[in-house]
Motif scaffolding. Structure first.
Motif, mmCIF file in Angstrom:
data_model
loop_
_atom_site.group_PDB
_atom_site.id
_atom_site.type_symbol
_atom_site.label_atom_id
_atom_site.label_comp_id
_atom_site.label_asym_id
_atom_site.label_seq_id
_atom_site.Cartn_x
_atom_site.Cartn_y
_atom_site.Cartn_z
ATOM 1 N N GLU A 1 40.090 58.958 -2.352
ATOM 2 C CA GLU A 1 40.948 58.777 -1.186
ATOM 3 C C GLU A 1 42.437 58.913 -1.530
ATOM 4 N N ARG A 2 42.799 58.579 -2.741
ATOM 5 C CA ARG A 2 44.199 58.641 -3.156
ATOM 6 C C ARG A 2 44.530 60.054 -3.638
ATOM 7 N N VAL A 3 45.561 60.614 -3.080
ATOM 8 C CA VAL A 3 45.974 61.975 -3.427
ATOM 9 C C VAL A 3 46.412 62.021 -4.892
ATOM 10 N N MET A 4 46.001 63.043 -5.587
ATOM 11 C CA MET A 4 46.363 63.322 -6.980
ATOM 12 C C MET A 4 45.686 62.399 -7.994
ATOM 13 N N ASP A 5 44.847 61.465 -7.555
ATOM 14 C CA ASP A 5 44.131 60.604 -8.490
ATOM 15 C C ASP A 5 42.771 60.234 -7.904
ATOM 16 N N PRO A 6 41.794 61.121 -8.017
ATOM 17 C CA PRO A 6 40.483 60.879 -7.406
ATOM 18 C C PRO A 6 39.699 59.736 -8.048
ATOM 19 N N ALA A 7 40.110 59.273 -9.221
ATOM 20 C CA ALA A 7 39.395 58.180 -9.891
ATOM 21 C C ALA A 7 39.865 56.804 -9.423
ATOM 22 N N PHE A 8 40.969 56.752 -8.685
ATOM 23 C CA PHE A 8 41.553 55.470 -8.270
ATOM 24 C C PHE A 8 40.701 54.796 -7.209
ATOM 25 N N GLY A 9 40.447 53.514 -7.391
ATOM 26 C CA GLY A 9 39.821 52.702 -6.352
ATOM 27 C C GLY A 9 38.408 52.261 -6.646
ATOM 28 N N VAL A 10 38.081 51.095 -6.104
ATOM 29 C CA VAL A 10 36.741 50.528 -6.238
ATOM 30 C C VAL A 10 35.850 50.972 -5.084
ATOM 31 N N GLY A 11 36.398 51.015 -3.877
ATOM 32 C CA GLY A 11 35.606 51.363 -2.701
ATOM 33 C C GLY A 11 34.596 50.280 -2.362
ATOM 34 N N ILE A 12 35.076 49.058 -2.252
ATOM 35 C CA ILE A 12 34.184 47.905 -2.108
ATOM 36 C C ILE A 12 33.292 47.978 -0.871
ATOM 37 N N LYS A 13 33.761 48.587 0.207
ATOM 38 C CA LYS A 13 32.929 48.640 1.414
ATOM 39 C C LYS A 13 31.640 49.418 1.177
ATOM 40 N N ARG A 14 31.654 50.364 0.258
ATOM 41 C CA ARG A 14 30.443 51.118 -0.064
ATOM 42 C C ARG A 14 29.361 50.214 -0.647
ATOM 43 N N PHE A 15 29.783 49.130 -1.298
ATOM 44 C CA PHE A 15 28.828 48.224 -1.922
ATOM 45 C C PHE A 15 28.081 47.381 -0.886
ATOM 46 N N LEU A 16 28.613 47.288 0.326
ATOM 47 C CA LEU A 16 27.923 46.549 1.382
ATOM 48 C C LEU A 16 26.603 47.213 1.761
ATOM 49 N N PHE A 17 26.502 48.510 1.528
ATOM 50 C CA PHE A 17 25.328 49.267 1.956
ATOM 51 C C PHE A 17 24.368 49.580 0.806
ATOM 52 N N ARG A 18 24.619 48.962 -0.341
ATOM 53 C CA ARG A 18 23.702 49.107 -1.470
ATOM 54 C C ARG A 18 22.701 47.956 -1.460
ATOM 55 N N GLN A 19 21.747 48.041 -2.374
ATOM 56 C CA GLN A 19 20.774 46.964 -2.498
ATOM 57 C C GLN A 19 21.492 45.639 -2.711
ATOM 58 N N ASN A 20 21.038 44.621 -2.042
ATOM 59 C CA ASN A 20 21.634 43.300 -2.156
ATOM 60 C C ASN A 20 20.959 42.559 -3.314
ATOM 61 N N ASN A 21 21.393 42.905 -4.545
ATOM 62 C CA ASN A 21 20.788 42.278 -5.717
ATOM 63 C C ASN A 21 21.830 42.106 -6.822
ATOM 64 N N GLU A 22 21.425 41.435 -7.882
ATOM 65 C CA GLU A 22 22.341 41.126 -8.985
ATOM 66 C C GLU A 22 22.881 42.392 -9.657
ATOM 67 N N GLU A 23 22.066 43.432 -9.762
ATOM 68 C CA GLU A 23 22.508 44.679 -10.393
ATOM 69 C C GLU A 23 23.686 45.287 -9.634
ATOM 70 N N THR A 24 23.620 45.289 -8.313
ATOM 71 C CA THR A 24 24.715 45.816 -7.496
ATOM 72 C C THR A 24 25.996 45.025 -7.755
ATOM 73 N N TYR A 25 25.882 43.715 -7.823
ATOM 74 C CA TYR A 25 27.064 42.882 -8.042
ATOM 75 C C TYR A 25 27.590 43.002 -9.461
#
Length: 109
Positions: free
Chosen positions: A23-47
């Motif tokens: 999402e950040r221009v000139m640095d595609p590696a920047f960011g966690v993207g925490i909202k994406r984790f809401l749609f993953r499996q709800n388990n310890e591995e995800t966390y």
């Protein structure tokens, strides 16, 4: 000055946590993207992956911030929390000022 430094550090942490990679221009590696984790499996591995991602991103982009505690409040450890909600509590130290602060973030779909 110290209050301003704490405010800037907290805002920078929020930006790292909430920005999606690519999402950040000139640095595609920047960011966690925490909202994406809401749609993953709800388990310890995800966390575990999320915690590692937060620590890695803050270490890389905010080297003056050292995380001392990172807690994820989720339906796994609190059954009263809805499935589409996650809370973060990040306790950190701001170097070189040796100031400790706590940031609480809520994430929901």
């Amino acid at each position: 000055l110290l209050q301003t430094i704490k405010e800037v550090a907290a805002q920078n942490i929020k930006m790292v946590v909430f920005t999606n990679p690519g999402e950040r221009v000139m640095d595609p590696a920047f960011g966690v993207g925490i909202k994406r984790f809401l749609f993953r499996q709800n388990n310890e591995e995800t966390y575990r992956v999320l915690k590692n991602r937060i620590r890695q991103q803050i270490g890389r982009y905010l080297p003056y911030v050292k995380i001392s505690k990172l807690f994820i409040n989720s339906p796994i450890n609190n059954p009263e929390i809805p499935e589409n909600f996650m809370g973060l509590v990040i306790e950190y130290k701001i170097h070189p000022y040796n100031q400790t602060d706590v940031l609480e973030l809520s994430v929901s779909a």
